[in-house]
Scaffold this motif. Structure first.
Motif, PDB file in Angstrom:
ATOM      1  N   ASP A 100       0.848  -1.190   0.000  1.00 13.29           N
ATOM      2  CA  ASP A 100       0.000   0.000   0.000  1.00 13.29           C
ATOM      3  C   ASP A 100       0.883   1.239   0.000  1.00 13.29           C
ATOM      4  O   ASP A 100       1.912   1.283   0.693  1.00 13.29           O
ATOM      5  N   VAL A 101       0.477   2.239  -0.758  1.00  8.01           N
ATOM      6  CA  VAL A 101       1.146   3.535  -0.731  1.00  8.01           C
ATOM      7  C   VAL A 101       0.120   4.538  -0.206  1.00  8.01           C
ATOM      8  O   VAL A 101      -0.883   4.813  -0.866  1.00  8.01           O
ATOM      9  N   LEU A 102       0.357   5.047   0.992  1.00  6.52           N
ATOM     10  CA  LEU A 102      -0.602   5.919   1.653  1.00  6.52           C
ATOM     11  C   LEU A 102      -0.611   7.306   1.010  1.00  6.52           C
ATOM     12  O   LEU A 102       0.252   7.640   0.190  1.00  6.52           O
ATOM     13  N   ASP A 103      -1.590   8.105   1.403  1.00  6.80           N
ATOM     14  CA  ASP A 103      -1.748   9.425   0.791  1.00  6.80           C
ATOM     15  C   ASP A 103      -0.533  10.319   0.985  1.00  6.80           C
ATOM     16  O   ASP A 103      -0.244  11.178   0.149  1.00  6.80           O
ATOM     17  N   ASP A 104       0.175  10.123   2.105  1.00  9.53           N
ATOM     18  CA  ASP A 104       1.359  10.955   2.351  1.00  9.53           C
ATOM     19  C   ASP A 104       2.616  10.384   1.699  1.00  9.53           C
ATOM     20  O   ASP A 104       3.713  10.905   1.890  1.00  9.53           O
ATOM     21  N   GLY A 105       2.457   9.285   0.932  1.00  7.00           N
ATOM     22  CA  GLY A 105       3.591   8.683   0.247  1.00  7.00           C
ATOM     23  C   GLY A 105       4.224   7.525   0.985  1.00  7.00           C
ATOM     24  O   GLY A 105       5.109   6.854   0.438  1.00  7.00           O
ATOM     25  N   GLN A 106       3.791   7.265   2.219  1.00  7.95           N
ATOM     26  CA  GLN A 106       4.368   6.168   2.996  1.00  7.95           C
ATOM     27  C   GLN A 106       4.106   4.828   2.312  1.00  7.95           C
ATOM     28  O   GLN A 106       2.976   4.504   1.950  1.00  7.95           O
ATOM     29  N   ILE A 107       5.159   4.032   2.130  1.00 12.06           N
ATOM     30  CA  ILE A 107       5.052   2.700   1.539  1.00 12.06           C
ATOM     31  C   ILE A 107       4.924   1.684   2.665  1.00 12.06           C
ATOM     32  O   ILE A 107       5.743   1.665   3.592  1.00 12.06           O
ATOM     33  N   TYR A 148       6.687  -0.672   7.562  1.00 17.55           N
ATOM     34  CA  TYR A 148       6.637   0.706   7.093  1.00 17.55           C
ATOM     35  C   TYR A 148       8.035   1.085   6.598  1.00 17.55           C
ATOM     36  O   TYR A 148       8.973   1.205   7.385  1.00 17.55           O
ATOM     37  N   VAL A 149       8.156   1.245   5.307  1.00 20.14           N
ATOM     38  CA  VAL A 149       9.453   1.525   4.699  1.00 20.14           C
ATOM     39  C   VAL A 149       9.947   2.900   5.152  1.00 20.14           C
ATOM     40  O   VAL A 149       9.180   3.872   5.180  1.00 20.14           O
ATOM     41  N   TYR A 150      11.227   2.971   5.519  1.00 26.30           N
ATOM     42  CA  TYR A 150      11.817   4.247   5.933  1.00 26.30           C
ATOM     43  C   TYR A 150      11.881   5.178   4.724  1.00 26.30           C
ATOM     44  O   TYR A 150      12.506   4.862   3.703  1.00 26.30           O
ATOM     45  N   MET A 151      11.233   6.325   4.851  1.00 26.49           N
ATOM     46  CA  MET A 151      11.053   7.203   3.697  1.00 26.49           C
ATOM     47  C   MET A 151      11.946   8.439   3.712  1.00 26.49           C
ATOM     48  O   MET A 151      12.025   9.148   2.709  1.00 26.49           O
ATOM     49  N   SER A 180      11.258 -13.941  -2.339  1.00 26.45           N
ATOM     50  CA  SER A 180       9.803 -14.053  -2.409  1.00 26.45           C
ATOM     51  C   SER A 180       9.296 -13.667  -3.796  1.00 26.45           C
ATOM     52  O   SER A 180      10.072 -13.346  -4.703  1.00 26.45           O
ATOM     53  N   ASN A 181       7.989 -13.679  -3.921  1.00 24.75           N
ATOM     54  CA  ASN A 181       7.361 -13.087  -5.096  1.00 24.75           C
ATOM     55  C   ASN A 181       7.690 -11.596  -5.154  1.00 24.75           C
ATOM     56  O   ASN A 181       8.012 -10.972  -4.139  1.00 24.75           O
ATOM     57  N   VAL A 182       7.629 -11.034  -6.336  1.00 21.96           N
ATOM     58  CA  VAL A 182       7.923  -9.613  -6.543  1.00 21.96           C
ATOM     59  C   VAL A 182       6.610  -8.859  -6.734  1.00 21.96           C
ATOM     60  O   VAL A 182       5.735  -9.300  -7.479  1.00 21.96           O
ATOM     61  N   ILE A 183       6.471  -7.739  -6.040  1.00 20.50           N
ATOM     62  CA  ILE A 183       5.288  -6.885  -6.177  1.00 20.50           C
ATOM     63  C   ILE A 183       5.687  -5.584  -6.866  1.00 20.50           C
ATOM     64  O   ILE A 183       6.673  -4.945  -6.491  1.00 20.50           O
ATOM     65  N   ARG A 184       4.912  -5.221  -7.869  1.00 26.75           N
ATOM     66  CA  ARG A 184       5.107  -3.956  -8.582  1.00 26.75           C
ATOM     67  C   ARG A 184       4.149  -2.919  -7.994  1.00 26.75           C
ATOM     68  O   ARG A 184       2.973  -3.204  -7.763  1.00 26.75           O
ATOM     69  N   PHE A 185       4.638  -1.714  -7.745  1.00 27.78           N
ATOM     70  CA  PHE A 185       3.782  -0.653  -7.222  1.00 27.78           C
ATOM     71  C   PHE A 185       4.317   0.693  -7.685  1.00 27.78           C
ATOM     72  O   PHE A 185       5.432   0.783  -8.221  1.00 27.78           O
TER      73      PHE A 185
END
Length: 312
Positions: A100-107, A148-151, A180-185
């Motif tokens: 998920d990519v949140l409205d503030d850009g957080q991945i 939560y990916v460090y942004m 693992s499997n790869v996710i595109r976003f």
């Protein structure tokens, strides 16, 4: 193809007007710069025969090239297979469920990891599906289903198609799983938080009241572990301390009177819109301390000398 823990077998099918005299298998880990392992298949199998390669000890995804020679003409076919961990216990690869990519850009990566003998997860983010250009990675951390990916590192570009993958590092037996499997976003514009440290156990009392511990006046006490006074807030510091500024849970909006409409739920939880936060306490950090707050700015100005939760 039939895949065993350490072996790969496959049926070879071909049609040739001339006898096939040489069959050779070449294989290596997919994308590796290492040379191919070369395996001659002898005797030459007939079409439809089952071919089994020697045991392969290194787990991973492999590229397989089968080469047939008939009357000096060489024909090649490429395919792929995957080999698991060959030890008694398997270091199982994670599964990425979604990103998920949140409205503030957080991945936010939602992923599942087998925690049996887990030492640490690892993940990588790249600009290409082959992970030749890795722009962010993380290892040596505790697993949580939502990462939560460090942004704030400045290395994740805005509005860009990206790819993410993960793997596990295991303690016993020591080893690393396959990826693992790869996710595109697609990333969004990152809005840096002014107050990145979240606390969901903050108990707040507004300046409407004279005593934050007097439940007869307030309708609840700031010292209670459950009450309408509990709020989710963010701070500018990693721990509550004098000099911390209080923000709403988005980490962007200051906790000043004009922004505290969501705190107004009536009774004990009232007065915030007009008089701001006057006192705050944190259940998970120095739970007996009550901090004084400047209501107009949301700044923690000190530890209260008039009130605490030791005697409550």
């Amino acid at each position: 193809m039939a895949i065993a823990t350490c072996n790969i077998s496959f049926n070879i099918n071909y049609t040739s007007s001339a006898p096939v005299t040489v069959v050779t298998a070449y294989y290596k880990i997919k994308g590796s710069a290492d040379p191919y392992t070369v395996q001659s298949v002898y005797p030459v199998p007939s079409s439809g025969s089952l071919v089994t390669l020697p045991e392969i000890q290194t787990p991973g995804e492999y590229e397989l090239v089968i080469e047939l020679t008939a009357s000096g003409v060489v024909t090649r076919k490429t395919s792929f297979f995957r080999i698991g961990n060959c030890s008694g216990s398997v270091c199982k690869e994670p599964t990425i469920n979604k990103v998920d990519v949140l409205d503030d850009g957080q991945i936010v990566m939602d992923y599942t990891v087998d925690t049996t003998n887990l030492a640490t997860p690892e993940y990588q983010i790249a600009t290409d599906i082959g992970f030749k250009n890795i722009i962010h990675f993380k290892v040596d951390f505790d697993y949580s289903p939502q990462e939560y990916v460090y942004m704030n590192g400045g290395n994740i570009p805005d509005n860009t198609v990206l790819y993410i993958r993960a793997r596990s590092h295991c303690e016993s037996p020591s080893g690393v799983s396959i990826w693992s499997n790869v996710i595109r976003f697609q990333s969004k514009r990152w809005i840096a938080k002014k107050a990145p440290y979240a606390f969901d156990d903050a108990f707040c009392v507004s300046g409407k009241f004279k005593s934050p511990t007097n439940s007869n006046e307030v309708g609840a006490s700031i010292c209670w572990t459950e009450s309408p006074l509990q709020k989710a807030i963010n701070l500018t510091t990693s721990v509550p301390q004098v000099g911390s500024y209080i923000y709403l849970s988005d980490g962007i909006t200051p906790a000043t009177p004009a922004n505290l409409g969501s705190f107004e739920t009536g009774a004990a939880s009232s007065g915030f819109k007009d008089m701001g936060i006057k006192w705050i306490r944190f259940e998970s950090y120095n739970r007996s301390k009550i901090y004084d707050v400047n209501p107009s700015t949301g700044l923690i100005t000190g530890v209260s000398t008039s009130f605490n939760c030791n005697a409550v």
